[in-house]
Design an enzyme around this catalytic site. Structure first.
Site, PDB file in Angstrom:
ATOM      1  N   THR A   1       4.124   0.832  -3.976  1.00 17.66           N
ATOM      2  CA  THR A   1       3.216   1.343  -4.523  1.00 17.66           C
ATOM      3  C   THR A   1       2.203   2.150  -3.412  1.00 17.66           C
ATOM      4  O   THR A   1       1.769   3.204  -3.662  1.00 17.66           O
ATOM      5  CB  THR A   1       2.208  -0.003  -4.899  1.00 17.66           C
ATOM      6  OG1 THR A   1       2.977  -0.699  -5.899  1.00 17.66           O
ATOM      7  CG2 THR A   1       0.929   0.691  -5.577  1.00 17.66           C
TER       8      THR A   1
ATOM      9  N   LYS B   1       3.287  -6.209 -21.712  1.00 19.13           N
ATOM     10  CA  LYS B   1       2.516  -7.116 -20.621  1.00 19.13           C
ATOM     11  C   LYS B   1       2.523  -8.649 -21.188  1.00 19.13           C
ATOM     12  O   LYS B   1       2.774  -9.097 -22.308  1.00 19.13           O
ATOM     13  CB  LYS B   1       1.003  -6.916 -20.565  1.00 19.13           C
ATOM     14  CG  LYS B   1       0.369  -7.335 -19.373  1.00 19.13           C
ATOM     15  CD  LYS B   1       0.860  -6.470 -18.270  1.00 19.13           C
ATOM     16  CE  LYS B   1       0.221  -6.802 -16.806  1.00 19.13           C
ATOM     17  NZ  LYS B   1       0.254  -5.552 -16.013  1.00 19.13           N
TER      18      LYS B   1
ATOM     19  N   LYS C   1       0.612   4.144 -18.732  1.00 23.41           N
ATOM     20  CA  LYS C   1       0.800   4.288 -17.422  1.00 23.41           C
ATOM     21  C   LYS C   1       2.320   4.677 -17.307  1.00 23.41           C
ATOM     22  O   LYS C   1       2.702   5.812 -16.521  1.00 23.41           O
ATOM     23  CB  LYS C   1       0.671   3.126 -16.762  1.00 23.41           C
ATOM     24  CG  LYS C   1       0.962   3.192 -15.218  1.00 23.41           C
ATOM     25  CD  LYS C   1       0.645   2.061 -14.357  1.00 23.41           C
ATOM     26  CE  LYS C   1       0.745   2.268 -12.915  1.00 23.41           C
ATOM     27  NZ  LYS C   1      -0.049   0.987 -12.281  1.00 23.41           N
TER      28      LYS C   1
ATOM     29  N   SER D   1      10.548   0.058 -10.292  1.00 19.30           N
ATOM     30  CA  SER D   1      11.011  -0.973 -11.176  1.00 19.30           C
ATOM     31  C   SER D   1      12.009  -0.180 -12.094  1.00 19.30           C
ATOM     32  O   SER D   1      13.112  -0.524 -12.276  1.00 19.30           O
ATOM     33  CB  SER D   1      10.011  -1.470 -12.040  1.00 19.30           C
ATOM     34  OG  SER D   1       9.561  -2.766 -11.667  1.00 19.30           O
TER      35      SER D   1
HETATM   36  P1  NAD Z   1      -3.374  -7.995  -1.822  1.00 15.69           P
HETATM   37  O1  NAD Z   1      -3.644  -9.381  -2.215  1.00 15.69           O
HETATM   38  O2  NAD Z   1      -2.145  -7.946  -0.951  1.00 15.69           O
HETATM   39  O3  NAD Z   1      -4.358  -7.181  -0.997  1.00 15.69           O
HETATM   40  C1  NAD Z   1      -5.601  -7.101  -1.253  1.00 15.69           C
HETATM   41  C2  NAD Z   1      -6.539  -6.730   0.080  1.00 15.69           C
HETATM   42  O4  NAD Z   1      -8.009  -6.384  -0.335  1.00 15.69           O
HETATM   43  C3  NAD Z   1      -6.595  -7.844   1.055  1.00 15.69           C
HETATM   44  O5  NAD Z   1      -6.190  -7.650   2.191  1.00 15.69           O
HETATM   45  C4  NAD Z   1      -8.010  -8.413   0.884  1.00 15.69           C
HETATM   46  O6  NAD Z   1      -8.319  -8.783   2.311  1.00 15.69           O
HETATM   47  C5  NAD Z   1      -8.737  -7.175   0.990  1.00 15.69           C
HETATM   48  N1  NAD Z   1      -9.947  -6.982   0.249  1.00 15.69           N
HETATM   49  C6  NAD Z   1     -10.304  -8.099  -0.875  1.00 15.69           C
HETATM   50  N2  NAD Z   1     -11.620  -7.814  -1.125  1.00 15.69           N
HETATM   51  C7  NAD Z   1     -12.270  -7.021  -0.168  1.00 15.69           C
HETATM   52  C8  NAD Z   1     -13.396  -6.129  -0.198  1.00 15.69           C
HETATM   53  N3  NAD Z   1     -14.331  -6.648  -0.720  1.00 15.69           N
HETATM   54  N4  NAD Z   1     -13.329  -5.343   0.852  1.00 15.69           N
HETATM   55  C9  NAD Z   1     -12.386  -4.862   1.800  1.00 15.69           C
HETATM   56  N5  NAD Z   1     -11.156  -5.699   1.497  1.00 15.69           N
HETATM   57  C10 NAD Z   1     -10.899  -6.333   0.422  1.00 15.69           C
HETATM   58  O7  NAD Z   1      -3.211  -6.972  -3.167  1.00 15.69           O
HETATM   59  P2  NAD Z   1      -2.373  -5.684  -3.666  1.00 15.69           P
HETATM   60  O8  NAD Z   1      -1.011  -6.025  -4.098  1.00 15.69           O
HETATM   61  O9  NAD Z   1      -2.244  -4.786  -2.222  1.00 15.69           O
HETATM   62  O10 NAD Z   1      -3.280  -4.941  -4.567  1.00 15.69           O
HETATM   63  C11 NAD Z   1      -4.246  -4.249  -4.090  1.00 15.69           C
HETATM   64  C12 NAD Z   1      -4.909  -3.452  -5.170  1.00 15.69           C
HETATM   65  O11 NAD Z   1      -3.807  -2.577  -5.985  1.00 15.69           O
HETATM   66  C13 NAD Z   1      -5.252  -4.362  -6.678  1.00 15.69           C
HETATM   67  O12 NAD Z   1      -6.114  -3.779  -7.273  1.00 15.69           O
HETATM   68  C14 NAD Z   1      -3.902  -4.288  -7.597  1.00 15.69           C
HETATM   69  O13 NAD Z   1      -4.263  -4.505  -8.838  1.00 15.69           O
HETATM   70  C15 NAD Z   1      -3.295  -2.902  -7.155  1.00 15.69           C
HETATM   71  N6  NAD Z   1      -1.989  -2.474  -7.567  1.00 15.69           N
HETATM   72  C16 NAD Z   1      -1.123  -3.336  -6.995  1.00 15.69           C
HETATM   73  C17 NAD Z   1       0.189  -3.035  -6.942  1.00 15.69           C
HETATM   74  C18 NAD Z   1       1.206  -3.480  -6.151  1.00 15.69           C
HETATM   75  O14 NAD Z   1       2.517  -3.299  -6.384  1.00 15.69           O
HETATM   76  N7  NAD Z   1       1.049  -4.657  -5.322  1.00 15.69           N
HETATM   77  C19 NAD Z   1       0.684  -2.169  -7.963  1.00 15.69           C
HETATM   78  C20 NAD Z   1      -0.660  -1.318  -8.674  1.00 15.69           C
HETATM   79  C21 NAD Z   1      -1.669  -1.647  -8.356  1.00 15.69           C
END
Ligand code: NAD
Length: 421
Positions: free
Chosen positions: A186, A102, A90, A348
């Site tokens: 993100t 990690k 990545k 970052s």
């Molecule tokens: P988060 O916990 O803030 O949000 C997740 C959201 O998904 C919640 O609103 C939840 O209600 C919703 N959700 C869960 N199951 C669902 C379903 N079946 N249908 C519809 N909605 C559903 O998490 P996040 O930080 O926003 O991360 C989301 C994704 O992005 C993850 O895959 C995470 O690994 C990836 N990601 C996040 C970051 C970051 O900086 N936060 C960086 C890279 C990748």
């Protein structure tokens, strides 16, 4: 198949597709170093619990090791190694001077008090201190870790050193050497990738119809920036369901409702659909799956209408689903997670650059720098994809394949120049 086996398969395929020697696979299939630590914590009820943690340093050909720290009851060393390999790729694709690493602690933070969590975080920082540092290995948050935890860790590391070392952890609170862009980096980056893709393949981003699966951190800011850049966001969803309005949602209102009531379904306008996956299927030019993994699968891929998928979440589209999507005549691309959700790690990197120099950019300047890096990465991947497709007419080459090829090539070139291969 375990996650490590799956990542190794991705690596093998990428090395082959890039036409690189087998020794590249041999080298990258093993991490440089693995540290296993114990972290004793006196719990609130008086018990002494010994937690187990890891720090995996996978490869530093391109720069210091970099990658998050995960707190989860089911983490294993194998998963941590796979995640560290993923970070090497990545960071390479992101074009930033970082290798991959990690960390993880086997624990259930949801069952711990703030004091226990602080003791655990400080203990982990002390335990891995001998092998980390702003020029060596720079951890950040991941699943179940956050800016507060980074603040405790940077404090603990600084105490050990006897002076402040802001650049040893990233994604710290803005009040403690962090940057205000981090919270939305993100989701914002995902939109920069979507905008660049729409400009290249759909004749522009403004006015395009966008649907977002999810409404957490990534999804909310993806929806927010998409509408800010002139797209029409027609659907967002969380576990409570989907809200849909073909005339466009008021994203800021939806964010307010979600943050006040916990459920996006309480949004007062448009149509409410109880199925959280309905946002995957609505009429849209661009779909940004930004919630969880494995949501577009063999079973539902033929219901997706969007021409362009831009992955905010990690792993939302399965390989089988991707084949079905690419077989559709009007489907253009699935811009892969490794490219589209790299905004967080690029942020970052910017925070680290600020910290190393004790210098600060304002919010807008930081955002512009982040956007510029994301745009360049998208263009490089799109061009490499177009070339690969021409070279390999014998098979389906997805944009994901091209992204991994680019990632492996950059690490390979660095290792070759350094005389490691
Ligand atoms: P988060 O916990 O803030 O949000 C997740 C959201 O998904 C919640 O609103 C939840 O209600 C919703 N959700 C869960 N199951 C669902 C379903 N079946 N249908 C519809 N909605 C559903 O998490 P996040 O930080 O926003 O991360 C989301 C994704 O992005 C993850 O895959 C995470 O690994 C990836 N990601 C996040 C970051 C970051 O900086 N936060 C960086 C890279 C990748």
């Amino acid at each position: 198949m375990s996650y490590l086996e799956w990542m190794l398969r991705v690596l093998k395929n990428s090395v082959e597709l890039a036409g690189l020697p087998q020794e590249v696979y041999d080298y990258l299939s093993k991490p440089d170093r693995v540290l296993m630590v114990k972290i004793p914590v006196r719990m609130d009820d008086g018990r002494l619990v010994i937690f187990e943690g890891y720090r995996v340093q996978h490869n530093n050909a391109l720069g210091p090791y970099k990658g998050g720290i995960r707190y989860h009851p089911e983490v294993t060393l194998d998963t941590d190694i796979a995640l560290a390999l993923g970070m090497t790729l990545k960071n390479s694709l992101a074009g930033i001077p970082y290798g991959g690493g990690k960390g993880a602690v086997k624990c259930d933070p949801k069952k711990m008090s703030m004091r226990e969590l602080e003791q655990l975080s400080r203990g982990y920082a002390r335990a891995i201190a001998p092998i980390i540092g702003p020029e060596i290995d720079i951890p950040a948050p991941d699943v179940n870790t956050n800016p507060q935890i980074m603040a405790w860790m940077v404090d603990e590391y600084s105490k050990l050193k006897g002076y402040n070392v802001p650049g040893v952890f990233t994604a710290k609170p803005p009040e403690l050497w962090g940057n205000p862009v981090r919270i939305y980096s993100t989701g914002f980056g995902t939109v920069v990738a979507a905008k660049a893709a729409a400009e290249r393949w759909l004749g522009g981003f403004e006015g395009k119809v966008v649907s977002v699966h999810g409404f957490g951190n990534v999804a909310q800011y993806a929806a927010y920036w998409a509408s800010k850049y002139g797209a029409k966001v027609v659907a967002v969803s969380d576990t409570s369901g989907t809200v849909y309005d073909p005339n466009g949602l008021d994203v800021e209102l939806a964010m307010k409702v979600k943050n006040e009531t916990g459920k996006v379904i309480n949004y007062p306008r448009g149509e409410k659909i109880s199925d959280p996956d309905a946002s995957l299927y609505v009429d849209a030019d661009i779909l940004m799956p930004s919630a969880i993994e494995n949501v577009i699968t063999e079973a539902n891929a033929n219901k997706v209408k969007a021409k362009l998928i831009v992955e905010g979440a990690n792993g939302p589209t399965t390989p089988e689903a991707e084949k079905i999507l690419y077989s559709r005549k009007d489907f253009i691309a699935a811009v892969p997670d490794i490219l589209a959700n790299a905004g967080g790690v690029i942020m970052s990197y910017l925070e680290w650059v600020e910290n190393l120099q004790w210098y600060f950019w304002d919010e807008e300047e930081t955002r512009n720098r982040l956007a510029s890096i994301m745009e360049k990465n998208f263009m490089r991947a799109a061009e490499r994809w177009e070339r690969l497709r021409d070279e390999r007419k014998d098979r389906l080459v997805t944009m994901r394949d091209a992204a991994f090829v680019l990632a492996v090539e950059r690490v390979y070139k660095a290792m070759k120049l350094r005389g490691w291969l």
